[in-house]
Each structure stands twice: as structure tokens, then as C-alpha cells.
Write a protein that holds these residues in place. Sequence first.
Motif, PDB file in Angstrom:
ATOM      1  N   GLY A 184       3.746 -10.732  19.747  1.00 40.60           N
ATOM      2  CA  GLY A 184       4.259  -9.621  18.940  1.00 40.60           C
ATOM      3  C   GLY A 184       5.741  -9.378  19.173  1.00 40.60           C
ATOM      4  N   SER A 185       6.187  -9.510  20.428  1.00 44.20           N
ATOM      5  CA  SER A 185       7.605  -9.290  20.715  1.00 44.20           C
ATOM      6  C   SER A 185       8.476 -10.374  20.075  1.00 44.20           C
ATOM      7  CB  SER A 185       7.847  -9.241  22.220  1.00 44.20           C
ATOM      8  OG  SER A 185       7.646 -10.509  22.812  1.00 44.20           O
ATOM      9  N   VAL A 186       7.977 -11.600  20.033  1.00 48.58           N
ATOM     10  CA  VAL A 186       8.734 -12.688  19.412  1.00 48.58           C
ATOM     11  C   VAL A 186       8.806 -12.497  17.894  1.00 48.58           C
ATOM     12  CG1 VAL A 186       8.799 -15.185  18.998  1.00 48.58           C
ATOM     13  CG2 VAL A 186       8.232 -14.317  21.269  1.00 48.58           C
ATOM     14  N   VAL A 187       7.692 -12.108  17.282  1.00 51.97           N
ATOM     15  CA  VAL A 187       7.682 -11.849  15.839  1.00 51.97           C
ATOM     16  C   VAL A 187       8.612 -10.688  15.508  1.00 51.97           C
ATOM     17  CG1 VAL A 187       6.240 -11.032  13.922  1.00 51.97           C
ATOM     18  CG2 VAL A 187       5.397 -12.825  15.448  1.00 51.97           C
TER      19      VAL A 187
ATOM     20  N   SER B 195      17.910  -6.541  19.366  1.00 57.71           N
ATOM     21  CA  SER B 195      16.614  -7.184  19.138  1.00 57.71           C
ATOM     22  C   SER B 195      16.189  -8.020  20.345  1.00 57.71           C
ATOM     23  CB  SER B 195      16.628  -8.024  17.862  1.00 57.71           C
ATOM     24  OG  SER B 195      17.630  -8.995  17.910  1.00 57.71           O
ATOM     25  N   LEU B 196      17.146  -8.647  21.028  1.00 57.80           N
ATOM     26  CA  LEU B 196      16.805  -9.449  22.202  1.00 57.80           C
ATOM     27  C   LEU B 196      16.368  -8.557  23.366  1.00 57.80           C
ATOM     28  CD1 LEU B 196      17.342 -12.639  23.157  1.00 57.80           C
ATOM     29  CD2 LEU B 196      18.787 -11.392  24.715  1.00 57.80           C
ATOM     30  N   VAL B 197      17.086  -7.464  23.586  1.00 57.34           N
ATOM     31  CA  VAL B 197      16.704  -6.531  24.656  1.00 57.34           C
ATOM     32  C   VAL B 197      15.314  -5.960  24.375  1.00 57.34           C
ATOM     33  CG1 VAL B 197      17.252  -4.293  25.690  1.00 57.34           C
ATOM     34  CG2 VAL B 197      19.060  -5.987  25.372  1.00 57.34           C
ATOM     35  N   LEU B 198      15.056  -5.585  23.133  1.00 63.28           N
ATOM     36  CA  LEU B 198      13.753  -5.064  22.754  1.00 63.28           C
ATOM     37  C   LEU B 198      12.657  -6.107  22.964  1.00 63.28           C
ATOM     38  CD1 LEU B 198      12.266  -2.633  21.535  1.00 63.28           C
ATOM     39  CD2 LEU B 198      12.683  -3.628  19.290  1.00 63.28           C
TER      40      LEU B 198
ATOM     41  N   VAL C 101      12.600  -8.694  25.073  1.00 60.22           N
ATOM     42  CA  VAL C 101      12.342  -8.950  26.493  1.00 60.22           C
ATOM     43  C   VAL C 101      11.558  -7.795  27.114  1.00 60.22           C
ATOM     44  CG1 VAL C 101      13.433  -9.276  28.740  1.00 60.22           C
ATOM     45  CG2 VAL C 101      14.311 -10.489  26.757  1.00 60.22           C
ATOM     46  N   ILE C 102      11.911  -6.576  26.777  1.00 58.93           N
ATOM     47  CA  ILE C 102      11.198  -5.424  27.345  1.00 58.93           C
ATOM     48  C   ILE C 102       9.745  -5.396  26.863  1.00 58.93           C
ATOM     49  CG2 ILE C 102      11.058  -2.902  27.337  1.00 58.93           C
ATOM     50  CD1 ILE C 102      14.147  -2.915  27.495  1.00 58.93           C
ATOM     51  N   LEU C 103       9.524  -5.652  25.573  1.00 58.51           N
ATOM     52  CA  LEU C 103       8.153  -5.671  25.058  1.00 58.51           C
ATOM     53  C   LEU C 103       7.340  -6.819  25.650  1.00 58.51           C
ATOM     54  CD1 LEU C 103       8.648  -4.750  21.299  1.00 58.51           C
ATOM     55  CD2 LEU C 103       7.679  -3.330  23.123  1.00 58.51           C
ATOM     56  N   ALA C 104       7.944  -7.998  25.773  1.00 56.57           N
ATOM     57  CA  ALA C 104       7.234  -9.130  26.372  1.00 56.57           C
ATOM     58  C   ALA C 104       6.932  -8.863  27.846  1.00 56.57           C
ATOM     59  CB  ALA C 104       8.046 -10.410  26.210  1.00 56.57           C
TER      60      ALA C 104
END
Length: 156
Positions: A88-91, A105-108, A110-113
Motif C-alpha cells: 500500500g505504501s508503494v502504491v 511522497s518518499l517520506v510518507l 517510508v513511514i507507512l512501510a
Amino acid sequence: MRRSLKIRSQKGFAAGLLYMVVGANVSYVSTGYTMGTAARMGPGYFPFWLGIILAVIGVIVLLQSLRISAERDTIPHLDMRTTVWVLGSVVLFGLLLRPLGLALSLVLMVILASMASHEFGWKGAVLNALLLLSISLGAFIYGLNLQLPVWPSFIE
């Protein structure tokens, strides 16, 4: 006395099978491009041989999983919570890259993953995100000069 063929390492068997399938598919798709020669490589030359090498590695890994001396292991049960967080974080990263830019988007992502981990901690996730952001900015924006939005479109 005849021995039966037994899979001793399920992880090795599955990995070998995956390598073989991916390698064969890469090689097959690359035949649609001009191959060229070793001296004058076409766009299909490198992926074709890379796929062949990956498939050969897959055969080796698969055969080693069948050896009597192979370590016995099993494939663990798929943790759907972890899978959903990571995929989901990658999508979400792909969907938010244009409107939010690479930085947010990258920070978001990494935090979600990182939330997939059972040992999630905000400090580690934020530090990891900032480190990956600095590497990505250095490599893709400044090193390769890719034309990606760094900041949200409403800021630039």
C-alpha cells in the motif's frame, strides 16, 4: 534402492522457481527488441542475457533445495498486515509522486512501510525516511538529473 525426490528447503525451492520464472520472462520479452552482438549491443542484448543468468541461478538454487544436506525449512505463513502496509505504501508513493513531489511522497512511503514492522518506532522511521530522501535526492535529482518534482506542485 531408489530415493524419492523430496524438497528439503521450501524457501530455496520457491526462490529458485521464482528466479527461473522471472529470468525466463525477462529473456522472452527482450527478444522483442533488437539483439545486436557483443560488440554492438542492441536494446535486447543485456536484458536477454541477464534473464538467462537469473534463470540459471534459479535452477542452481532449486537443485540445492533438493539435496539431502540442504537445511530443512518451511515457508512461513504470509502476514497480510505486513503485506498490505508495504504494498500500500508503494502504491500510494506512485499515486502521490506528481502532486506531492519526491520529498513528501518518499517520506510518507517510508513511514507507512515502517508501520508494517512489529517493532515500529517513530524515531527510526523518520531517520530512515530522511536518510533515504537524501540518498534519492543526491542520486536521482542531482546525480542523474531526472525531471521529477521534488516539492508539491502548489509550492513550486
